[in-house]
Design an enzyme around this catalytic site. Structure first.
Site, mmCIF file in Angstrom:
data_model
loop_
_atom_site.group_PDB
_atom_site.id
_atom_site.type_symbol
_atom_site.label_atom_id
_atom_site.label_comp_id
_atom_site.label_asym_id
_atom_site.label_seq_id
_atom_site.Cartn_x
_atom_site.Cartn_y
_atom_site.Cartn_z
ATOM 1 N N SER A 60 -4.976 2.742 4.586
ATOM 2 C CA SER A 60 -5.071 2.032 3.174
ATOM 3 C C SER A 60 -4.977 0.614 3.244
ATOM 4 C CB SER A 60 -4.075 2.547 2.357
ATOM 5 O OG SER A 60 -4.157 2.116 1.007
ATOM 6 N N THR B 268 -11.593 5.045 -1.422
ATOM 7 C CA THR B 268 -11.990 5.801 -0.370
ATOM 8 C C THR B 268 -11.874 5.440 0.844
ATOM 9 O OG1 THR B 268 -13.780 7.005 -1.721
ATOM 10 C CG2 THR B 268 -13.830 7.544 0.432
ATOM 11 N N LYS C 266 0.708 -1.265 0.148
ATOM 12 C CA LYS C 266 -0.006 0.174 -0.017
ATOM 13 C C LYS C 266 0.903 1.259 -0.067
ATOM 14 C CE LYS C 266 -3.441 -0.576 -0.628
ATOM 15 N NZ LYS C 266 -4.232 -1.115 -1.994
#
Length: 310
Positions: A150, A270, A61
């Site tokens: 994330s 998101t 990530k």
């Protein structure tokens, strides 16, 4: 404990399904003729399969897929598109298996692969060093707080029933004790993992790429990557186009002959709204480790400054 791969406390986080979905069949296809497992360039399928001279070893990530896709636009780079997970999960299959997964290269081309979990795998530095001690290593790092969120967001998309980020982040919420055994948090303690790599590789063989700058200035970061790999600077501004919907740059062919190639829908998700107090406590938790990481690498990634700007 030494010899253990850092995993999460909760079964839900032990393996990212996206990362672990690479099968032997996919890996064998990756290096086969006519596959996208090679590079995005139009190199004909001849040459020979070689062990990689450069590896993107982390972090999950952080922006490793974006980096891989960008460097594959270089005609002198051939990279396998799937994650081989050789130095963490498939090591017992041997170097010939690993070589066979790689795309064919011509003389002067660089073979690459990326598996972000290598950075947090205790055995990986020793294993890579025993393959070739001059292997070049690239680590894409990102603010550990946003990286952790994330990471959680990705797992949440696959397992909606997992506890909230706030619940998983603390051993004791009242006392504010962060649970560093949870992989989403532990991966971001970059200084801890880097110590392991520096026992085998000099800093000069490791390039640290800023995940943030890969979004705000992809051409600038790619210039550093190409210099580090000893490549001519071919991937430049003209390769990128900023996608306002996704909020990050997309690759396009320099001759503008095709639509921009953006990362898949699994990228740029998101993030869920996280309690600001939890974010504040996480920043405090990471700060000494970040400072240590800046000192170890000789680079200031300005994550603290970034926080104070908000």
């Amino acid at each position: 404990a030494p010899g253990e791969v850092i995993t999460a406390q909760s079964g839900a986080f032990e393996r990212d399904p996206q990362e672990s979905s690479t099968t032997d069949e996919e890996l064998s296809r990756a290096g086969s003729p006519g596959s996208r497992g090679g590079s995005s360039s139009t190199t004909p399928d001849y040459g020979e399969k070689r062990l990689p001279q450069a590896l993107i070893i982390g972090v999950k990530k952080g922006g490793t897929r974006a980096l891989l896709e960008a460097i594959r636009a270089h005609p002198d780079v051939r990279a396998v598109g799937t994650e081989p997970h050789f130095f963490d999960r498939n090591y017992e299959k041997g170097l010939e298996w690993y070589r066979n997964v790689m795309p064919k290269t011509l003389d002067g081309q660089i073979t690459m692969e990326k598996t972000p979990s290598y950075f947090v795998t205790n055995e990986a530095p020793r294993r890579i060093h025993s393959m070739a001690k001059d292997t070049k290593l690239i680590v894409v790092v990102r603010n550990p707080v946003t990286r952790a969120i994330s990471d959680y967001t990705q797992t949440l998309s696959k397992k909606p029933e997992i506890p909230t980020f706030e619940v998983l982040a603390f051993k004791n919420r009242t006392l504010g004790l962060i649970d560093a055994s949870w992989s989403a948090i532990r991966i971001g303690i970059y200084a801890l993992h880097l110590e392991n790599w520096l026992q085998y590789f000099p800093l000069s063989q490791i390039l640290f790429v800023s995940g943030e700058r890969l979004i705000t200035d992809p051409a600038g970061e790619m210039a550093k990557v190409q210099d580090f790999l000893g490549l001519k600077r071919i991937v430049t501004e003209k390769h990128f186009y900023f996608n306002k919907t996704k909020g990050f740059p997309c690759l396009k062919k320099p001759e503008d002959s095709s639509a921009p190639r953006c990362l898949g829908k699994s990228k740029g998700r998101t993030h869920p709204k996280i309690d600001p107090d939890v974010i504040h406590r996480l920043r405090k938790f990471y700060k000494p480790f970040n400072v240590m990481f800046y000192q170890m690498t000789g680079q200031d990634f300005q994550w603290e400054q970034e926080e104070s700007d908000k």
